[in-house]
Design a protein around this motif. Structure first.
Motif, PDB file in Angstrom:
ATOM      1  N   SER A 128       0.806  -1.218   0.000  1.00  0.00           N
ATOM      2  CA  SER A 128       0.000   0.000   0.000  1.00  0.00           C
ATOM      3  C   SER A 128       0.844   1.275   0.000  1.00  0.00           C
ATOM      4  N   PRO A 129       1.913   1.377   0.795  1.00  0.00           N
ATOM      5  CA  PRO A 129       2.742   2.596   0.719  1.00  0.00           C
ATOM      6  C   PRO A 129       3.370   2.788  -0.657  1.00  0.00           C
ATOM      7  N   LEU A 130       3.798   1.680  -1.272  1.00  0.00           N
ATOM      8  CA  LEU A 130       4.394   1.779  -2.608  1.00  0.00           C
ATOM      9  C   LEU A 130       3.381   2.278  -3.622  1.00  0.00           C
ATOM     10  N   VAL A 131       2.171   1.743  -3.560  1.00  0.00           N
ATOM     11  CA  VAL A 131       1.120   2.169  -4.489  1.00  0.00           C
ATOM     12  C   VAL A 131       0.779   3.642  -4.273  1.00  0.00           C
ATOM     13  N   THR A 132       0.736   4.065  -3.012  1.00  0.00           N
ATOM     14  CA  THR A 132       0.427   5.465  -2.715  1.00  0.00           C
ATOM     15  C   THR A 132       1.479   6.390  -3.302  1.00  0.00           C
ATOM     16  N   VAL A 133       2.746   6.044  -3.116  1.00  0.00           N
ATOM     17  CA  VAL A 133       3.830   6.868  -3.662  1.00  0.00           C
ATOM     18  C   VAL A 133       3.784   6.860  -5.189  1.00  0.00           C
ATOM     19  N   ALA A 134       3.555   5.684  -5.783  1.00  0.00           N
ATOM     20  CA  ALA A 134       3.503   5.580  -7.246  1.00  0.00           C
ATOM     21  C   ALA A 134       2.373   6.429  -7.821  1.00  0.00           C
ATOM     22  N   SER A 135       1.267   6.512  -7.099  1.00  0.00           N
ATOM     23  CA  SER A 135       0.126   7.294  -7.593  1.00  0.00           C
ATOM     24  C   SER A 135       0.402   8.789  -7.570  1.00  0.00           C
ATOM     25  N   LEU A 136       1.408   9.218  -6.813  1.00  0.00           N
ATOM     26  CA  LEU A 136       1.729  10.641  -6.701  1.00  0.00           C
ATOM     27  C   LEU A 136       2.791  11.078  -7.702  1.00  0.00           C
ATOM     28  N   ILE A 137       3.410  10.131  -8.395  1.00  0.00           N
ATOM     29  CA  ILE A 137       4.427  10.466  -9.394  1.00  0.00           C
ATOM     30  C   ILE A 137       3.732  10.900 -10.686  1.00  0.00           C
ATOM     31  N   PRO A 138       4.003  12.092 -11.181  1.00  0.00           N
ATOM     32  CA  PRO A 138       3.397  12.505 -12.465  1.00  0.00           C
ATOM     33  C   PRO A 138       3.905  11.614 -13.600  1.00  0.00           C
ATOM     34  N   PRO A 139       3.041  10.833 -14.221  1.00  0.00           N
ATOM     35  CA  PRO A 139       3.502   9.920 -15.274  1.00  0.00           C
ATOM     36  C   PRO A 139       4.233  10.621 -16.415  1.00  0.00           C
ATOM     37  N   MET A 140       3.806  11.842 -16.745  1.00  0.00           N
ATOM     38  CA  MET A 140       4.458  12.551 -17.839  1.00  0.00           C
ATOM     39  C   MET A 140       5.910  12.878 -17.514  1.00  0.00           C
ATOM     40  N   ALA A 141       6.236  12.980 -16.213  1.00  0.00           N
ATOM     41  CA  ALA A 141       7.606  13.302 -15.832  1.00  0.00           C
ATOM     42  C   ALA A 141       8.564  12.150 -16.116  1.00  0.00           C
ATOM     43  N   ILE A 142       8.036  10.929 -16.148  1.00  0.00           N
ATOM     44  CA  ILE A 142       8.910   9.778 -16.386  1.00  0.00           C
ATOM     45  C   ILE A 142       8.811   9.276 -17.825  1.00  0.00           C
ATOM     46  N   LEU A 143       8.091  10.022 -18.680  1.00  0.00           N
ATOM     47  CA  LEU A 143       7.991   9.604 -20.081  1.00  0.00           C
ATOM     48  C   LEU A 143       9.358   9.511 -20.755  1.00  0.00           C
ATOM     49  N   PRO A 144      10.275  10.472 -20.526  1.00  0.00           N
ATOM     50  CA  PRO A 144      11.613  10.302 -21.125  1.00  0.00           C
ATOM     51  C   PRO A 144      12.317   9.030 -20.662  1.00  0.00           C
ATOM     52  N   ILE A 145      12.112   8.662 -19.397  1.00  0.00           N
ATOM     53  CA  ILE A 145      12.713   7.428 -18.879  1.00  0.00           C
ATOM     54  C   ILE A 145      12.144   6.219 -19.609  1.00  0.00           C
ATOM     55  N   LEU A 146      10.847   6.244 -19.871  1.00  0.00           N
ATOM     56  CA  LEU A 146      10.212   5.130 -20.586  1.00  0.00           C
ATOM     57  C   LEU A 146      10.754   5.015 -22.004  1.00  0.00           C
ATOM     58  N   PHE A 147      10.949   6.152 -22.663  1.00  0.00           N
ATOM     59  CA  PHE A 147      11.496   6.114 -24.017  1.00  0.00           C
ATOM     60  C   PHE A 147      12.934   5.588 -24.014  1.00  0.00           C
ATOM     61  N   ILE A 148      13.699   5.938 -22.968  1.00  0.00           N
ATOM     62  CA  ILE A 148      15.058   5.421 -22.866  1.00  0.00           C
ATOM     63  C   ILE A 148      15.044   3.919 -22.588  1.00  0.00           C
ATOM     64  N   ALA A 149      14.142   3.487 -21.702  1.00  0.00           N
ATOM     65  CA  ALA A 149      14.107   2.077 -21.299  1.00  0.00           C
ATOM     66  C   ALA A 149      13.487   1.184 -22.366  1.00  0.00           C
ATOM     67  N   PHE A 150      12.414   1.645 -23.001  1.00  0.00           N
ATOM     68  CA  PHE A 150      11.663   0.799 -23.934  1.00  0.00           C
ATOM     69  C   PHE A 150      11.817   1.211 -25.396  1.00  0.00           C
ATOM     70  N   GLY A 151      12.501   2.336 -25.638  1.00  0.00           N
ATOM     71  CA  GLY A 151      12.569   2.833 -26.993  1.00  0.00           C
ATOM     72  C   GLY A 151      11.325   3.643 -27.332  1.00  0.00           C
ATOM     73  N   THR A 152      11.192   4.007 -28.584  1.00  0.00           N
ATOM     74  CA  THR A 152      10.063   4.836 -29.013  1.00  0.00           C
ATOM     75  C   THR A 152       8.944   4.008 -29.649  1.00  0.00           C
ATOM     76  N   GLY A 153       8.973   2.707 -29.434  1.00  0.00           N
ATOM     77  CA  GLY A 153       7.948   1.839 -30.004  1.00  0.00           C
ATOM     78  C   GLY A 153       6.687   1.799 -29.155  1.00  0.00           C
ATOM     79  N   GLU A 154       5.915   0.727 -29.330  1.00  0.00           N
ATOM     80  CA  GLU A 154       4.621   0.612 -28.671  1.00  0.00           C
ATOM     81  C   GLU A 154       4.751   0.429 -27.165  1.00  0.00           C
ATOM     82  N   ALA A 155       5.822  -0.246 -26.726  1.00  0.00           N
ATOM     83  CA  ALA A 155       5.959  -0.592 -25.307  1.00  0.00           C
ATOM     84  C   ALA A 155       5.951   0.645 -24.424  1.00  0.00           C
TER      85      ALA A 155
END
Length: 275
Positions: A112-139
């Motif tokens: 529950s604490p992990l989920v609470t913290v995760a829900s407070l992270i702005p997803p758009m802020a980690i979009l560059p991280i996702l592109f670095i980790a998964f590339g620019t494809g569908e993933a």
């Protein structure tokens, strides 16, 4: 004499009252569009409905010279595939973790604490991280939807599970139900319709993340097309695409509502006409 708070429109009246704001907005748009075009016939900010309809028809029927595909349907299918996969994965994870968090205190204390913290992270802020980790494809695009929607679903289902009467859990255990039987026979049937409702609420957020991801890195998709034509100030394409996205979101919402009413009529028994 009935108080104002107790007055309710008829079924036909609800439709008329619901259409009224749209008619007023349409009239306002027409007035502003006519005023701008009268001042400057080449103005592109507020195109006429006929211009938008012509552009939309062209996108829906004409093949792209370079790819041989019809632009509107290619964009629509690409976006729908991403949104359905992303929301589907989010719903599955949300249901499993929500049931475990809501039904087993030891798991709730850890997750529950992990989920609470995760829900407070702005997803758009980690979009560059996702592109670095998964590339620019569908993933990366699907991952953004999952990361943005899943914590909300988990917290909603966990909260609903904790609000269920303790008597239900006690009676099930008194009748000999094991922990897993309580989760599957008591919590699961009551949380599944709640999941459908929560998913309906999360659809708007999911579309937001999808459009943002497509705008940054995509070769097809509704968000990609909007941000592609914005450089040309093609409002005759942008506005119909926004309306099309809204229609698709509405249809998905109504599909989930229909499935919920069909599969779980008891859940909606007290809602009447407002379900």
């Amino acid at each position: 004499m009935k108080r104002f708070i107790n007055l309710a429109p008829s079924r036909g009246g609800r439709w008329l009252l619901g259409l009224l704001p749209f008619l007023l907005l349409a009239m306002l748009y027409m007035s502003l569009s006519n005023a701008r075009l009268a001042e400057n016939p080449n103005d592109r900010l507020l195109p006429t409905p006929s211009t938008m309809a012509s552009s939309f028809y062209h996108l829906a029927t004409a093949e792209n010279v370079r790819t041989g595909q019809i632009v509107l349907w290619t964009d629509t299918f690409a976006s729908l595939e991403r949104i359905v996969i992303g929301v589907g994965i989010s719903a599955l994870i949300g249901l499993v973790v929500g049931i475990l968090n809501g039904g087993i205190p030891l798991i709730r204390a850890k997750l529950s604490p992990l989920v609470t913290v995760a829900s407070l992270i702005p997803p758009m802020a980690i979009l560059p991280i996702l592109f670095i980790a998964f590339g620019t494809g569908e993933a990366a695009k699907i991952a953004l939807i999952v990361i943005g929607v899943t914590p909300f679903l988990i917290r909603d289902l966990q909260g609903h599970a904790l609000r269920l009467p303790d008597e239900q859990l006690i009676k099930a255990q008194t009748l000999g139900a094991s922990s897993w039987q309580v989760l599957l026979r008591v919590l699961l049937p009551q949380l599944t319709p709640r999941l459908l409702n929560a998913t309906r609420l999360a659809l708007g957020t999911a579309w937001l993340f999808l459009i943002a991801a497509e705008a940054i890195a995509a070769q097809e998709g509704l968000g990609y097309r909007i941000f592609l034509v914005r450089r040309y100030l093609s409002m005759d394409v942008i506005l119909p695409y926004v309306a099309w996205i809204t229609l698709l979101a509405f249809l998905l919402d109504q599909l989930l509502a229909w499935i919920s009413r069909l599969a779980f009529p008891w859940y909606h028994s007290g809602e009447g006409d407002n379900s």
